[in-house]
Design an enzyme around this catalytic site. Structure first.
Site, mmCIF file in Angstrom:
data_model
loop_
_atom_site.group_PDB
_atom_site.id
_atom_site.type_symbol
_atom_site.label_atom_id
_atom_site.label_comp_id
_atom_site.label_asym_id
_atom_site.label_seq_id
_atom_site.Cartn_x
_atom_site.Cartn_y
_atom_site.Cartn_z
ATOM 1 N N ASP A 187 -35.250 11.125 21.920
ATOM 2 C CA ASP A 187 -35.399 10.101 23.192
ATOM 3 C C ASP A 187 -36.553 8.975 22.753
ATOM 4 O O ASP A 187 -36.927 8.965 21.812
ATOM 5 C CB ASP A 187 -36.010 11.020 24.370
ATOM 6 N N HIS B 57 -29.902 8.946 19.787
ATOM 7 C CA HIS B 57 -30.363 8.966 20.959
ATOM 8 C C HIS B 57 -29.656 10.402 21.686
ATOM 9 O O HIS B 57 -29.972 10.613 22.637
ATOM 10 C CB HIS B 57 -29.682 7.898 21.791
#
Length: 436
Positions: free
Chosen positions: A412, A408
């Site tokens: 995304d 992450h």
């Protein structure tokens, strides 16, 4: 007589060092050309190092568990017929070369014999011990270094920093050792040790093997490095199951290879990576490296329970037949322990099949410095709603879950979700009439 320096050969692209796991031959043994003399390990692959000449081993410069750099001399072999064994050079230069080798061997022996690491209660990794030997660092100095690793262990960075500052602070280590009383010496390791595990007489204590220790290190490092997040999607693979059942016998008869589901899934992943190149990246500090080649890691379980990840190079350039051959070859050599160091290097994305063990889905850990890994769940027959122009009805379909773990920090949810969705689309749109 002539003396030949046996060096650690290049073990593969980007492989700079190896750990000696076993000396097949000992000092005094006679060896033939191309005969295995030592076994080494690079990352998770074990390899054999053959001798390039015939002769007698007169010196061994490294011991079991020592870490050796590529190009370093690991043994000296005395060969017969000096003129033939040595390259054409002036006799004077040959004498100087031999003299230099003997001096190096003597220094190496003195350094190795100087440090008895068994006298210490602290744990030192093979790499740290090797650096300590080369730099002439005593056990007393080594124990005085404050380790920044797990449980206070000394890391490579710790000992290199010590060596760097050693000359500017010559009195620091001796002062600590001579002035500190015995209780102070024992208090330091006690403070850095993890809480003891309670055991009784019925419990069995088994030390991790070398590969398991490396896997443990890599897994902890990955979790500490990447911000793991997962996306899951269910896929209807009925067309793929039916097509494989119809094709597998003819495929094996024609190609001499078994047709499993793995190459079909790998093909879909490679296509999706071409569609979403920002999933085919690596992270280096604050920089993102966009990989030109699509090299798919294929996690495989070994008979001893350990895990290894051979890599299918340029997977996007293979057709289904080529993919099947690559998958079968790597899987077979992994089971037999015949993988080469290059076979596990250069992966840009990894796929693991947790369905092999009946798992419906999983949350795999990313293989650093990659940013994603896809877990393939078990294929199951399930009741499903089937939409038709005449209306919806319930039918039996073959379905599975795809579990996508991604970093992450740089990926995304939109990209991570779209990527696994694209893989699912390729699988669900599989042509049941496809020729192979």
């Amino acid at each position: 007589m002539a003396k030949f320096e046996l060096k650690l050969p290049k073990m593969g692209e980007s492989v700079a060092e190896a750990t000696i796991t076993n000396w097949v031959k000992n000092v005094g043994d006679t060896v033939e050309q191309d005969e295995t003399i030592v076994e080494v390990a690079t990352d998770k692959v074990d390899s054999e190092v053959p001798t390039e000449v015939s002769g007698k081993i007169i010196e061994i410069l490294f011991q079991k568990d020592d870490v050796v750099q590529v190009g370093q001399t690991i043994a000296i072999i005395e060969t017969e017929g000096g003129d033939a064994a040595q390259p054409s050079a002036a006799p004077a230069k040959e004498e100087v070369s031999v003299e230099k080798v003997e001096k190096t061997v003597t220094q190496a022996q003195e350094t190795v014999e100087a440090a008895d690491f068994n006298a210490s209660e602290k744990f030192f990794s093979p790499l740290v011990k090797n650096i300590a030997k080369e730099e002439g660092i005593s056990i007393a100095e080594l124990e005085a270094i404050n380790g920044t690793g797990k449980d206070g262990r000394i890391t490579k960075t710790d000992i290199l920093d010590y060596v760097k500052n050693r000359g500017s602070q010559p009195a620091a280590a001796p002062v600590q050792q001579t002035s500190a009383p015995a209780p102070a010496q024992t208090s330091q390791p006690v403070a850095s040790k993890a809480a003891p595990v309670s055991v009784n007489g019925q419990d069995e204590i088994v030390e991790m093997d070398r590969m398991r220790k490396m896997i443990a290190h890599h897994m902890v490092q990955s979790v500490q490095t990447s911000a793991h997040v997962q996306s899951f999607i269910e896929v209807d693979v009925t067309n793929i199951v039916n097509w494989r059942n119809k094709t597998k016998n003819a495929f094996e008869k024609r190609e001499g290879e078994k047709l499993t589901f793995t190459p079909i899934f790998m093909e879909a992943v490679a296509k999706a990576l071409k569609d979403f190149p920002m999933m085919n990246i690596s992270v280096d500090g604050d920089y993102i490296i966009k990989r030109k080649n699509i090299n798919l890691g294929m996690a495989a379980a070994l008979p001893n329970g350990n895990l290894i990840v051979p890599v299918i190079k340029n997977a996007d350039q293979l057709n289904l037949v080529g993919m099947a051959k690559a998958v079968n070859d790597l899987a077979d050599r992994a089971r037999k322990g015949k993988l080469k160091p290059d076979d596990t290097q250069g992966g840009t994305y990894t796929v693991t099949n947790v369905g092999t063990f009946g798992s419906v889905f999983g949350t795999p850990i990313i293989s650093q410095p990659q940013v994603g890994i896809l877990a393939l769940g078990a294929i199951r027959k399930v009741p499903a709603v089937i939409e038709t122009p005449e209306g919806d009805f319930i039918g039996i379909r073959q379905k599975m879950f795809l579990s996508h773990s991604y970093d992450h920090r740089v990926v995304d949810g939109s990209l991570g979700g779209q990527f696994v969705q694209r893989v699912a689309q390729y699988l669900e749109s599989f042509d049941p009439n496809r020729d192979i």
